[in-house]
Scaffold this motif. Structure first.
Motif, mmCIF file in Angstrom:
data_model
loop_
_atom_site.group_PDB
_atom_site.id
_atom_site.type_symbol
_atom_site.label_atom_id
_atom_site.label_comp_id
_atom_site.label_asym_id
_atom_site.label_seq_id
_atom_site.Cartn_x
_atom_site.Cartn_y
_atom_site.Cartn_z
ATOM 1 N N GLY A 27 -23.547 -0.934 -12.472
ATOM 2 C CA GLY A 27 -24.816 -0.585 -11.854
ATOM 3 C C GLY A 27 -25.898 -1.610 -12.116
ATOM 4 O O GLY A 27 -25.658 -2.670 -12.713
ATOM 5 N N ILE A 28 -27.096 -1.269 -11.700
ATOM 6 C CA ILE A 28 -28.244 -2.138 -11.893
ATOM 7 C C ILE A 28 -29.486 -1.267 -12.097
ATOM 8 O O ILE A 28 -29.589 -0.173 -11.531
ATOM 9 C CB ILE A 28 -28.443 -3.097 -10.689
ATOM 10 C CG1 ILE A 28 -29.506 -4.149 -11.005
ATOM 11 C CG2 ILE A 28 -28.786 -2.315 -9.411
ATOM 12 C CD1 ILE A 28 -29.532 -5.283 -9.990
ATOM 13 N N PRO A 57 -21.353 12.990 -5.023
ATOM 14 C CA PRO A 57 -19.941 12.660 -4.774
ATOM 15 C C PRO A 57 -19.758 11.684 -3.622
ATOM 16 O O PRO A 57 -20.479 11.728 -2.627
ATOM 17 C CB PRO A 57 -19.332 14.018 -4.444
ATOM 18 C CG PRO A 57 -20.467 14.822 -3.875
ATOM 19 C CD PRO A 57 -21.686 14.374 -4.612
ATOM 20 N N VAL A 58 -18.747 10.821 -3.775
ATOM 21 C CA VAL A 58 -18.350 9.932 -2.678
ATOM 22 C C VAL A 58 -16.833 9.935 -2.512
ATOM 23 O O VAL A 58 -16.272 9.052 -1.878
ATOM 24 C CB VAL A 58 -18.858 8.483 -2.916
ATOM 25 C CG1 VAL A 58 -20.363 8.403 -2.808
ATOM 26 C CG2 VAL A 58 -18.393 7.944 -4.275
ATOM 27 N N SER A 59 -16.166 10.943 -3.126
ATOM 28 C CA SER A 59 -14.725 11.084 -2.942
ATOM 29 C C SER A 59 -14.379 12.573 -2.818
ATOM 30 O O SER A 59 -15.218 13.452 -3.082
ATOM 31 C CB SER A 59 -13.955 10.447 -4.105
ATOM 32 O OG SER A 59 -14.181 11.173 -5.302
ATOM 33 N N GLU A 60 -13.143 12.894 -2.477
ATOM 34 C CA GLU A 60 -12.750 14.248 -2.099
ATOM 35 C C GLU A 60 -12.954 15.268 -3.215
ATOM 36 O O GLU A 60 -13.448 16.363 -2.983
ATOM 37 C CB GLU A 60 -11.281 14.265 -1.665
ATOM 38 C CG GLU A 60 -10.790 15.641 -1.258
ATOM 39 C CD GLU A 60 -9.324 15.629 -0.877
ATOM 40 O OE1 GLU A 60 -8.795 16.704 -0.546
ATOM 41 O OE2 GLU A 60 -8.711 14.532 -0.914
ATOM 42 N N TYR A 61 -12.606 14.917 -4.432
ATOM 43 C CA TYR A 61 -12.624 15.908 -5.504
ATOM 44 C C TYR A 61 -13.862 15.811 -6.388
ATOM 45 O O TYR A 61 -13.920 16.423 -7.445
ATOM 46 C CB TYR A 61 -11.371 15.753 -6.362
ATOM 47 C CG TYR A 61 -10.115 16.051 -5.585
ATOM 48 C CD1 TYR A 61 -9.726 17.362 -5.349
ATOM 49 C CD2 TYR A 61 -9.354 15.016 -5.060
ATOM 50 C CE1 TYR A 61 -8.579 17.643 -4.617
ATOM 51 C CE2 TYR A 61 -8.211 15.279 -4.329
ATOM 52 C CZ TYR A 61 -7.831 16.593 -4.110
ATOM 53 O OH TYR A 61 -6.716 16.871 -3.375
ATOM 54 N N ALA A 62 -14.835 15.035 -5.974
ATOM 55 C CA ALA A 62 -16.081 14.890 -6.736
ATOM 56 C C ALA A 62 -17.098 15.923 -6.278
ATOM 57 O O ALA A 62 -17.034 16.434 -5.161
ATOM 58 C CB ALA A 62 -16.650 13.483 -6.558
ATOM 59 N N GLY A 63 -18.024 16.241 -7.154
ATOM 60 C CA GLY A 63 -19.111 17.153 -6.828
ATOM 61 C C GLY A 63 -20.401 16.695 -7.470
ATOM 62 O O GLY A 63 -20.438 15.667 -8.175
ATOM 63 N N TYR A 109 -22.328 2.897 -9.599
ATOM 64 C CA TYR A 109 -21.091 3.456 -9.035
ATOM 65 C C TYR A 109 -20.154 3.737 -10.197
ATOM 66 O O TYR A 109 -19.951 2.890 -11.076
ATOM 67 C CB TYR A 109 -20.441 2.488 -8.060
ATOM 68 C CG TYR A 109 -19.075 2.950 -7.584
ATOM 69 C CD1 TYR A 109 -18.954 3.847 -6.533
ATOM 70 C CD2 TYR A 109 -17.923 2.498 -8.222
ATOM 71 C CE1 TYR A 109 -17.698 4.287 -6.098
ATOM 72 C CE2 TYR A 109 -16.665 2.921 -7.797
ATOM 73 C CZ TYR A 109 -16.566 3.825 -6.746
ATOM 74 O OH TYR A 109 -15.342 4.257 -6.339
ATOM 75 N N SER A 110 -19.576 4.942 -10.222
ATOM 76 C CA SER A 110 -18.693 5.322 -11.311
ATOM 77 C C SER A 110 -17.382 5.843 -10.747
ATOM 78 O O SER A 110 -17.370 6.690 -9.838
ATOM 79 C CB SER A 110 -19.354 6.409 -12.178
ATOM 80 O OG SER A 110 -18.496 6.813 -13.221
ATOM 81 N N GLY A 111 -16.292 5.340 -11.279
ATOM 82 C CA GLY A 111 -14.964 5.821 -10.920
ATOM 83 C C GLY A 111 -14.318 6.474 -12.114
ATOM 84 O O GLY A 111 -14.363 5.945 -13.237
ATOM 85 N N SER A 134 -15.019 9.711 -7.564
ATOM 86 C CA SER A 134 -16.016 8.634 -7.512
ATOM 87 C C SER A 134 -17.386 9.235 -7.257
ATOM 88 O O SER A 134 -17.512 10.207 -6.490
ATOM 89 C CB SER A 134 -15.683 7.633 -6.398
ATOM 90 O OG SER A 134 -14.430 7.034 -6.636
ATOM 91 N N HIS A 135 -18.400 8.662 -7.913
ATOM 92 C CA HIS A 135 -19.774 9.131 -7.758
ATOM 93 C C HIS A 135 -20.726 7.949 -7.615
ATOM 94 O O HIS A 135 -20.479 6.859 -8.131
ATOM 95 C CB HIS A 135 -20.224 9.941 -8.984
ATOM 96 C CG HIS A 135 -19.547 11.257 -9.138
ATOM 97 N ND1 HIS A 135 -18.351 11.413 -9.794
ATOM 98 C CD2 HIS A 135 -19.920 12.510 -8.710
ATOM 99 C CE1 HIS A 135 -18.000 12.688 -9.787
ATOM 100 N NE2 HIS A 135 -18.938 13.376 -9.143
ATOM 101 N N ILE A 136 -21.811 8.194 -6.949
ATOM 102 C CA ILE A 136 -22.982 7.307 -6.975
ATOM 103 C C ILE A 136 -24.024 7.993 -7.848
ATOM 104 O O ILE A 136 -24.364 9.165 -7.621
ATOM 105 C CB ILE A 136 -23.560 7.063 -5.573
ATOM 106 C CG1 ILE A 136 -22.568 6.276 -4.728
ATOM 107 C CG2 ILE A 136 -24.894 6.311 -5.673
ATOM 108 C CD1 ILE A 136 -22.352 4.849 -5.174
ATOM 109 N N GLY A 137 -24.503 7.273 -8.873
ATOM 110 C CA GLY A 137 -25.444 7.873 -9.805
ATOM 111 C C GLY A 137 -26.847 7.306 -9.666
ATOM 112 O O GLY A 137 -27.030 6.106 -9.444
ATOM 113 N N LEU A 138 -27.834 8.174 -9.800
ATOM 114 C CA LEU A 138 -29.238 7.783 -9.821
ATOM 115 C C LEU A 138 -29.815 8.193 -11.174
ATOM 116 O O LEU A 138 -29.601 9.334 -11.620
ATOM 117 C CB LEU A 138 -30.007 8.463 -8.694
ATOM 118 C CG LEU A 138 -29.502 8.203 -7.271
ATOM 119 C CD1 LEU A 138 -30.266 9.067 -6.274
ATOM 120 C CD2 LEU A 138 -29.649 6.723 -6.919
#
Length: 577
Positions: free
Chosen positions: A530-531, A418-424, A549-551, A567-571
């Protein structure tokens, strides 16, 4: 009646078996014979083509190093001389081949038979037979007309568990006159489409019709030579027709004399070609000249080629035709090395030994030396002094950059933080497909913890959902590595399970809390950018890791409407297949 029917079947079986046995004495396994130096060259070039990203041509070089095989059959020219005819692509660049016949059930091998001629126009080659070999039988090539629906037979040695295995097949002519640019000049060349069995290794084998002679014996005559097979169609096999075979056998077999007059004529034709276009130079270049390529020389000549030549050559490299592409690059280099065409002139011929001679040209007051050699009955260019191999090596590029244009499917495993308040934290699996080089579609299934904006709690809600995304990707190859930026947009939905706390007071006004779990459906829309970084360990296989990056904007409709943005950062870690 039953006895007669059974007898007929037995006689038919015996007749076919007898015919097949005779054919085995006429149809041979053809194996190109390469030296150890040639094999080393093939491996070196395979590694370089892989480095440049031309995997199909790399596979062709590795196949040559391992030693492939095809088929061929005995025939006679108009003067009564016996040859073995096969496909040009079977002998490839080999000057000698090994022939294996089955005679009286025993394997008879003739080693190092000379490839005497290769056709300029057709996929045909002739092999000289040993002078001490006695062949009584051969197949007649007939120009008798054939029509759609005629019965035909195929014979050859297709591969079975990496070894040749005899096969006699039967089918029909499905199209007697196919014209397509893939088979040659559509104005002058037509091929035969048929359904008789043809498989890898059958190339060079005869396509035949059968006849019953006065002695009630079944005989075969050749109407074509099996050359191509369309792998994704059923029974779509193609053969060079008999008329083209006879033209090659009877008219092209007259070798050029290895004298100064024929070389002078040939070199003046080359001079004219050098003043015309690089494509006119291509027929003069020998395989010997191509075998002088080193990996660095190839890299240098590719990087400095004209745009037109580079485009045509790289297309051939991706079609598994490395020698054709290399011939284009070399012809282009020769053409560009003579900038002022009007100053390029013929000088003289100096005859050498063993059919190898020198032709001198003059250019701007200087002498240009060229070496020529008789190959397959024709004078061909072996070297040209304006092509400085060492200078081209200096132009060698350290990496080959290209667009990966293969379509493929892939599976990947993804962790989203997560990179935002309601993300997990979310965990998921993604299946994807690429098409037309740039198109990308994904189907993903995720699970984890999320939050919902409103009074349902911040991040402790279980979430399982699925989405479909579509977008664009640009896979950029650098040698065996691939960098792929991409962007996607999609829709999805899933099940949210969230805890409900109910406050109650009893009759005595004592406070109580009751816990419960409810579920609801959440709709969402998302965008992703992404890349990826991949390693192509095979042409159609790639391991990759990625970051994106996903919104996401989500909507729950219950008694109240809850809208949440996350918002999330994905690997990701995945595999193309």
């Amino acid at each position: 009646m039953k006895v007669k029917t059974l007898t007929s079947l037995v006689l038919l079986f015996m007749s076919i078996s007898s015919m097949a046995q005779n054919l085995k004495e006429i149809v041979a396994i053809v194996r190109p014979s390469y030296s150890e130096n040639d094999k080393t060259y093939f491996l070196d070039m395979a590694a370089e083509f892989e480095r440049q990203g031309f995997f199909p041509s790399a596979r062709e070089f590795r196949s040559l190093e391992k030693g492939g095989f095809g088929s061929g059959f005995l025939c006679k020219d108009k003067n009564g001389k016996t040859y073995l005819m096969t496909n040009k692509h079977v002998v490839h660049s080999a000057k000698e081949v090994n022939l294996e016949f089955s005679i009286n059930g025993a394997s008879v091998i003739y080693s190092r038979c000379i490839v005497s001629r290769i056709s300029k126009d057709y996929d045909l080659a002739l092999v000289e037979l040993p002078s001490d070999a006695k062949f009584e039988n051969y197949l007649e090539i007939t120009s008798a007309p054939i029509k759609d629906g005629d019965n035909v037979w195929s014979a050859g040695y297709p591969v079975f568990k990496e070894e040749p295995l005899w096969q006699l097949g039967k089918g029909i002519i499905s199209n007697s006159t196919v014209k397509n640019e893939d088979f040659g000049d559509v104005h002058s060349i037509s091929v035969i489409q048929h359904t008789a069995q043809v498989d890898p290794g059958s190339s060079g084998g005869p396509l035949m019709i059968s006849e019953v002679n006065d002695k009630n014996e079944t005989t075969y005559k050749v109407v074509g030579i099996n050359t191509w097979k369309v792998m994704r169609r059923e029974n779509a096999n193609y053969a060079v027709n008999a008329n083209d075979m006879l033209e090659f056998l009877n008219n092209e077999t007259l070798e050029e004399k290895a004298d100064d007059a024929t070389l002078e004529s040939r070199s003046k034709e080359f001079l004219k070609a050098c003043k015309s276009s690089y494509s006119d130079i291509i027929p003069f270049i020998s395989n010997d000249f191509l075998m002088s390529f080193t990996p660095k020389f190839f890299s240098g000549i590719l990087s400095s080629a004209s745009d037109d030549a580079k485009e045509k050559a790289t297309t051939l490299f991706r079609e598994r035709k490395p020698f054709d592409g290399m011939r284009i690059l070399l012809a282009d280099a020769i053409y560009r090395s003579i900038k002022k065409k009007e100053l390029f002139e013929y000088n003289k011929v100096t005859m050498g030994t063993e059919n190898s001679s020198t032709v001198n040209f003059s250019y701007k007051g200087e002498t240009i030396n060229s070496t020529w050699k008789v190959n397959n009955g024709t004078w061909e260019l072996v070297s040209f002094s304006t092509i400085n191999i060492e200078e081209y090596k200096k132009l060698s590029i350290k990496s080959g950059i290209y667009i990966v244009d293969e379509d493929w499917a892939a599976v990947s495993f993804r962790l989203s933080v997560p990179v935002s308040e309601y993300a997990g934290n979310l965990y998921g699996v993604t299946l994807e497909s690429r098409w037309y080089t740039l198109g990308l579609a994904q189907l993903s299934v995720y699970g984890g913890k999320i939050g919902i904006k409103g009074d349902l709690g911040p991040k402790d809600n279980s979430f399982t959902f699925c989405d479909i995304k579509m977008g664009l990707s640009v896979p950029i190859g650098i040698n065996q590595y691939v960098i792929t930026p991409y962007a996607l947009a999609g829709l999805g939905g899933g099940i949210v399970s969230y805890e409900i706390i109910t406050e109650e007071y009893d009759d005595e006004f004592d406070y109580e809390e009751e816990d419960g779990v409810e579920t609801n459906f959440e709709f969402n829309a998302s965008v992703t950018a992404g890349i990826r970084f991949g390693w192509r360990y095979r042409e159609d296989k790639q391991l990759f890791i990625g970051i994106d990056y996903s919104g996401q904007s989500s909507l729950i409709i219950d008694f109240d409407t809850y809208k949440t943005r996350r918002s999330h950062i994905g690997l990701s870690l995945g595999l193309n297949f």
